[in-house]
Design a protein around this motif. Structure first.
Motif, PDB file in Angstrom:
ATOM      1  N   GLY A  67     -13.521  -9.931  -8.682  1.00  0.00           N
ATOM      2  CA  GLY A  67     -14.456  -9.692  -7.582  1.00  0.00           C
ATOM      3  C   GLY A  67     -13.942 -10.249  -6.272  1.00  0.00           C
ATOM      4  O   GLY A  67     -12.798 -10.708  -6.172  1.00  0.00           O
ATOM      5  N   PRO A  68     -14.775 -10.244  -5.242  1.00  0.00           N
ATOM      6  CA  PRO A  68     -14.353 -10.691  -3.912  1.00  0.00           C
ATOM      7  C   PRO A  68     -14.226 -12.204  -3.832  1.00  0.00           C
ATOM      8  O   PRO A  68     -14.748 -12.945  -4.656  1.00  0.00           O
ATOM      9  N   GLU A  79     -23.269 -14.723 -15.877  1.00  0.00           N
ATOM     10  CA  GLU A  79     -23.872 -13.601 -15.163  1.00  0.00           C
ATOM     11  C   GLU A  79     -23.548 -13.592 -13.670  1.00  0.00           C
ATOM     12  O   GLU A  79     -23.661 -12.562 -13.014  1.00  0.00           O
ATOM     13  N   HIS A  80     -23.151 -14.750 -13.131  1.00  0.00           N
ATOM     14  CA  HIS A  80     -22.852 -14.867 -11.706  1.00  0.00           C
ATOM     15  C   HIS A  80     -21.571 -15.653 -11.492  1.00  0.00           C
ATOM     16  O   HIS A  80     -21.178 -16.447 -12.345  1.00  0.00           O
ATOM     17  N   VAL A  81     -20.945 -15.418 -10.337  1.00  0.00           N
ATOM     18  CA  VAL A  81     -19.755 -16.176  -9.943  1.00  0.00           C
ATOM     19  C   VAL A  81     -19.940 -16.612  -8.496  1.00  0.00           C
ATOM     20  O   VAL A  81     -20.196 -15.778  -7.621  1.00  0.00           O
ATOM     21  N   ALA A  82     -19.846 -17.907  -8.248  1.00  0.00           N
ATOM     22  CA  ALA A  82     -19.896 -18.417  -6.876  1.00  0.00           C
ATOM     23  C   ALA A  82     -18.500 -18.295  -6.284  1.00  0.00           C
ATOM     24  O   ALA A  82     -17.509 -18.618  -6.949  1.00  0.00           O
ATOM     25  N   VAL A 113     -22.327 -10.248 -11.633  1.00  0.00           N
ATOM     26  CA  VAL A 113     -21.317  -9.563 -12.444  1.00  0.00           C
ATOM     27  C   VAL A 113     -21.804  -8.189 -12.888  1.00  0.00           C
ATOM     28  O   VAL A 113     -21.077  -7.196 -12.778  1.00  0.00           O
ATOM     29  N   ALA A 114     -23.033  -8.076 -13.384  1.00  0.00           N
ATOM     30  CA  ALA A 114     -23.546  -6.804 -13.891  1.00  0.00           C
ATOM     31  C   ALA A 114     -23.724  -5.778 -12.782  1.00  0.00           C
ATOM     32  O   ALA A 114     -23.348  -4.615 -12.921  1.00  0.00           O
ATOM     33  N   ALA A 115     -24.292  -6.210 -11.653  1.00  0.00           N
ATOM     34  CA  ALA A 115     -24.572  -5.296 -10.539  1.00  0.00           C
ATOM     35  C   ALA A 115     -23.363  -5.076  -9.644  1.00  0.00           C
ATOM     36  O   ALA A 115     -23.377  -4.190  -8.796  1.00  0.00           O
ATOM     37  N   GLN A 116     -22.309  -5.904  -9.807  1.00  0.00           N
ATOM     38  CA  GLN A 116     -21.135  -5.831  -8.940  1.00  0.00           C
ATOM     39  C   GLN A 116     -21.539  -5.928  -7.469  1.00  0.00           C
ATOM     40  O   GLN A 116     -21.155  -5.117  -6.631  1.00  0.00           O
ATOM     41  N   HIS A 117     -22.360  -6.945  -7.183  1.00  0.00           N
ATOM     42  CA  HIS A 117     -22.916  -7.136  -5.838  1.00  0.00           C
ATOM     43  C   HIS A 117     -22.731  -8.581  -5.397  1.00  0.00           C
ATOM     44  O   HIS A 117     -22.965  -9.511  -6.181  1.00  0.00           O
TER      45      HIS A 117
END
Length: 197
Positions: A67-68, A79-82, A113-117
């Motif tokens: 991701g970015p 589920e999330h990445v900071a 991660v799931a929403a790619q947002h």
């Protein structure tokens, strides 16, 4: 002749204003609620080891993350990445950094991660331009709170003295809090572990 000079001045001022607005349009400003404590996270974050979530701790970086941003830290539930996102790179810092401070402003965000947002949380200006980020972050055990600590300048005080960052971002409610009682492990310290002046 005078009208041409006025037109030229207007064009120059308009161009500079547009360039400034373009450079700073995505700086994240947010209402931060000041609280004395934030149960149940206060006790947990106060128990964090001194600068335990270090930039050099590559074990905390998620394997295979595409991701970015950079300095990625995955939540315990995955589920999330900071992440931290920045405007420009080395060339931007060297060239544009001579004229504006935008290359030294970095934004902490949370990647779903799931929403790619990517949800932007807050922009932080480097404590000392050209020195790199001085903030760190870690997740609560339940993956609902992102703990942002270290030092830097927030958008409301970019031109003031560098301050300690004692921030808690609650992912489910998209709210950001500043703790009035900053845990010692979050405060800026020198290599001996003493609080910096």
């Amino acid at each position: 002749m005078r009208s041409k000079a006025l037109i030229l001045v207007a064009v120059v001022v308009g161009t500079l204003s547009a360039a400034y607005a373009l450079a700073y349009w995505n700086v994240v400003r947010r209402d931060i609620k000041l609280v004395g404590d934030l149960p149940p996270y206060g006790d947990e974050l106060r128990s964090l080891p001194f600068h335990g979530d270090s930039l050099s701790n590559s074990a905390a970086a998620p394997a295979g993350y595409t991701g970015p941003g950079w300095y990625a830290r995955r939540s315990p539930d995955s589920e999330h990445v900071a992440v931290t996102t920045s405007w420009g790179g080395f060339l931007s810092e060297v060239v544009l950094g001579l004229f504006i401070d935008r290359p030294f402003i970095h934004t902490v965000g949370v990647w779903n991660v799931a929403a790619q947002h990517l949800a932007p949380v807050i922009s932080i200006k480097e404590a000392d331009p050209h020195s790199g980020i001085a903030h760190r972050y870690a997740w609560s055990r339940d993956s609902r709170a992102l703990l942002i600590h270290g030092s830097g300048r927030l958008p409301e005080d970019f031109d003031l003295l560098v301050g300690d960052l004692c921030l808690v971002y609650l992912v489910p409610s998209d709210e950001l809090y500043r703790l009035a009682n900053c845990p010692p492990s979050w405060q800026r310290s020198d290599s001996t572990g003493r609080k910096a002046p």
